[in-house]
Enzyme design. Structure first.
Site, PDB file in Angstrom:
ATOM      1  N   ASP A 200      43.109  66.829 -29.599  1.00 21.86           N
ATOM      2  CA  ASP A 200      44.407  67.461 -29.627  1.00 21.86           C
ATOM      3  C   ASP A 200      44.979  67.154 -30.913  1.00 21.86           C
ATOM      4  O   ASP A 200      44.385  66.437 -31.718  1.00 21.86           O
ATOM      5  CB  ASP A 200      45.161  66.944 -28.387  1.00 21.86           C
ATOM      6  CG  ASP A 200      46.198  68.140 -28.027  1.00 21.86           C
ATOM      7  OD1 ASP A 200      46.841  68.721 -28.829  1.00 21.86           O
ATOM      8  OD2 ASP A 200      46.462  67.896 -26.749  1.00 21.86           O
ATOM      9  N   GLY A 226      42.200  66.946 -34.024  1.00 17.61           N
ATOM     10  CA  GLY A 226      41.697  68.097 -34.630  1.00 17.61           C
ATOM     11  C   GLY A 226      42.451  69.252 -33.998  1.00 17.61           C
ATOM     12  O   GLY A 226      43.233  69.432 -33.496  1.00 17.61           O
ATOM     13  N   ASP A 227      41.716  70.444 -34.359  1.00 14.99           N
ATOM     14  CA  ASP A 227      42.494  71.759 -34.037  1.00 14.99           C
ATOM     15  C   ASP A 227      41.368  72.557 -33.378  1.00 14.99           C
ATOM     16  O   ASP A 227      40.280  73.069 -33.827  1.00 14.99           O
ATOM     17  CB  ASP A 227      42.820  72.448 -35.387  1.00 14.99           C
ATOM     18  CG  ASP A 227      43.349  73.781 -35.240  1.00 14.99           C
ATOM     19  OD1 ASP A 227      43.243  74.409 -33.972  1.00 14.99           O
ATOM     20  OD2 ASP A 227      43.801  74.293 -36.187  1.00 14.99           O
ATOM     21  N   PHE A 228      41.543  72.919 -32.066  1.00 19.67           N
ATOM     22  CA  PHE A 228      40.551  73.761 -31.288  1.00 19.67           C
ATOM     23  C   PHE A 228      40.285  75.060 -31.828  1.00 19.67           C
ATOM     24  O   PHE A 228      39.393  75.610 -31.371  1.00 19.67           O
ATOM     25  CB  PHE A 228      40.779  73.651 -29.551  1.00 19.67           C
ATOM     26  CG  PHE A 228      42.134  74.134 -29.390  1.00 19.67           C
ATOM     27  CD1 PHE A 228      42.653  75.417 -29.878  1.00 19.67           C
ATOM     28  CD2 PHE A 228      42.963  73.493 -28.370  1.00 19.67           C
ATOM     29  CE1 PHE A 228      44.132  75.755 -29.507  1.00 19.67           C
ATOM     30  CE2 PHE A 228      44.058  73.834 -27.823  1.00 19.67           C
ATOM     31  CZ  PHE A 228      44.824  75.076 -28.461  1.00 19.67           C
ATOM     32  N   HIS A 245      46.334  80.125 -20.821  1.00 21.52           N
ATOM     33  CA  HIS A 245      47.675  80.849 -20.517  1.00 21.52           C
ATOM     34  C   HIS A 245      48.836  80.879 -21.225  1.00 21.52           C
ATOM     35  O   HIS A 245      49.692  81.847 -21.511  1.00 21.52           O
ATOM     36  CB  HIS A 245      48.163  80.395 -19.010  1.00 21.52           C
ATOM     37  CG  HIS A 245      48.763  79.195 -19.177  1.00 21.52           C
ATOM     38  ND1 HIS A 245      49.979  78.939 -18.201  1.00 21.52           N
ATOM     39  CD2 HIS A 245      48.931  78.066 -19.876  1.00 21.52           C
ATOM     40  CE1 HIS A 245      50.473  77.913 -18.507  1.00 21.52           C
ATOM     41  NE2 HIS A 245      50.086  77.233 -19.457  1.00 21.52           N
TER      42      HIS A 245
END
Length: 334
Positions: A200, A226-228, A245
């Site tokens: 995250d 991090g960045d998904f 969602h």
């Protein structure tokens, strides 16, 4: 003796006035009225003095909310009902944070719902001048409120979601966008052979490390900032809980593709989301989808829509596992 059904005009009038009830609930939550009543009934005068407001308007507010089951009268004193107790900060399933979040961040944008329906642009984007997540990230207090509120809501709604569920094989479990690690902890706490990693944003790390330490899981679950959208850690099982969602289809495919690039053949993916049933079947996710429409580019989805999304990113939907909650576990594999 049956209770007579109100005339349609009365029912519609109550629905149209729903915004007033939302604001009234927000006021008693913000003033900590329900928290003050944890130790027993108090008079309106006592509540007004403790919260620093005028007794007469507070009494009128409480009288209205008593009618819908939030409070009850005990002589000249007021007490919370089990429903009203959910607005206490001390309740284990407290929704006080949700009351604050929705009224302080959602209420204004929803005033532009008509324009959202006309243009497809989320009301929050117009209201704040930028996408909601970007606006939230600019202020640590906003981010903290969002995290607290979502923990309130999803924590209460997902209670029992993994009861009887058999986690797919694999030692390392990665929760992508896993926030404070609540879902991952719930999944592997009783499975000592499993280890985990949360991915995250850096701002979430303090809450995650604190939560994991409290649960005694900091030796088995680590946090990776991090960045998904860019990359995710290697794992045997991936978890996406209440992530897809939030995003439109194209962006959701990007997230799924990021996971697929890191996954080996046979790697499993668990998507924890509400799945909208077909037809007119009542389901909470149909109401949540209204929230998504007003605030974010995302949406709640049906099983066929999730199947299409997963296939576009190179996954096969294996099965949808119903749970005792409003959520389902969508199992997929590379």
């Amino acid at each position: 003796m049956s209770v007579p059904t109100p005339p349609p005009a009365i029912v519609m009038t109550q629905l149209l006035g729903g915004f007033q009830v939302s604001q009234a609930l927000y006021v008693v939550a913000k003033l900590d009225v329900c928290t003050m009543l944890d130790d027993g009934p108090l008079t309106v005068a006592d509540l007004a003095e403790r919260s620093g407001v005028s007794a007469d308007p507070l009494g009128r507010l409480i009288r209205t909310l008593t009618m819908i089951g939030v409070f009850r009268s005990e002589g000249d004193r007021v007490a919370t009902t089990p429903l009203g107790a959910l607005l206490s900060r001390n309740h284990p399933a407290s929704l006080e944070g949700a009351a604050a979040l929705w009224m302080e961040t959602h209420y204004g944008p929803f005033g532009g719902l008509l324009e959202t329906v006309r243009t497809g642009v989320p009301g929050a984007t117009r209201y704040f001048g930028k996408p909601m997540f970007e606006w939230l990230s600019e202020d640590p207090a906003r981010s903290a409120l969002m995290s607290r509120a979502m923990a309130n809501v999803t924590g209460a709604l997902r209670e029992g979601v993994f009861d009887g569920y058999e986690l797919p094989a694999g030692q390392m479990v990665a929760d992508i966008g896993g926030a404070d690690g609540s879902v991952l902890a719930q999944l592997i706490a009783d499975r000592p052979e499993r280890t985990g990693v949360i991915l995250d944003l850096p701002a979430v790390e303090p809450a995650a490390t604190s939560h994991l330490a409290e649960r005694g899981l900091d030796d088995r679950i680590t946090f990776t900032a991090g960045d998904f959208f860019e990359s995710v850690p290697a794992a045997d099982v991936y978890v996406l809980s209440f992530i897809l969602h939030d995003w439109d289809d194209e962006t959701s495919v990007r997230i799924l593709e990021s996971i697929r690039k890191a996954a080996n053949p046979g790697t499993r993916l668990l998507v924890l989301e509400g799945v909208i049933p077909p037809g007119d079947t009542p389901h909470m996710m149909k109401m949540v989808d209204l929230t998504m429409l007003g605030m974010l580019p995302g949406r709640e989805r049906t099983e066929p829509e999730y199947r299409t999304l997963l296939e576009r990113a190179g996954f096969t939907l294996d099965r949808v596992v119903p749970t005792p909650t409003v959520f389902s576990i969508i199992e997929a594999s590379v």
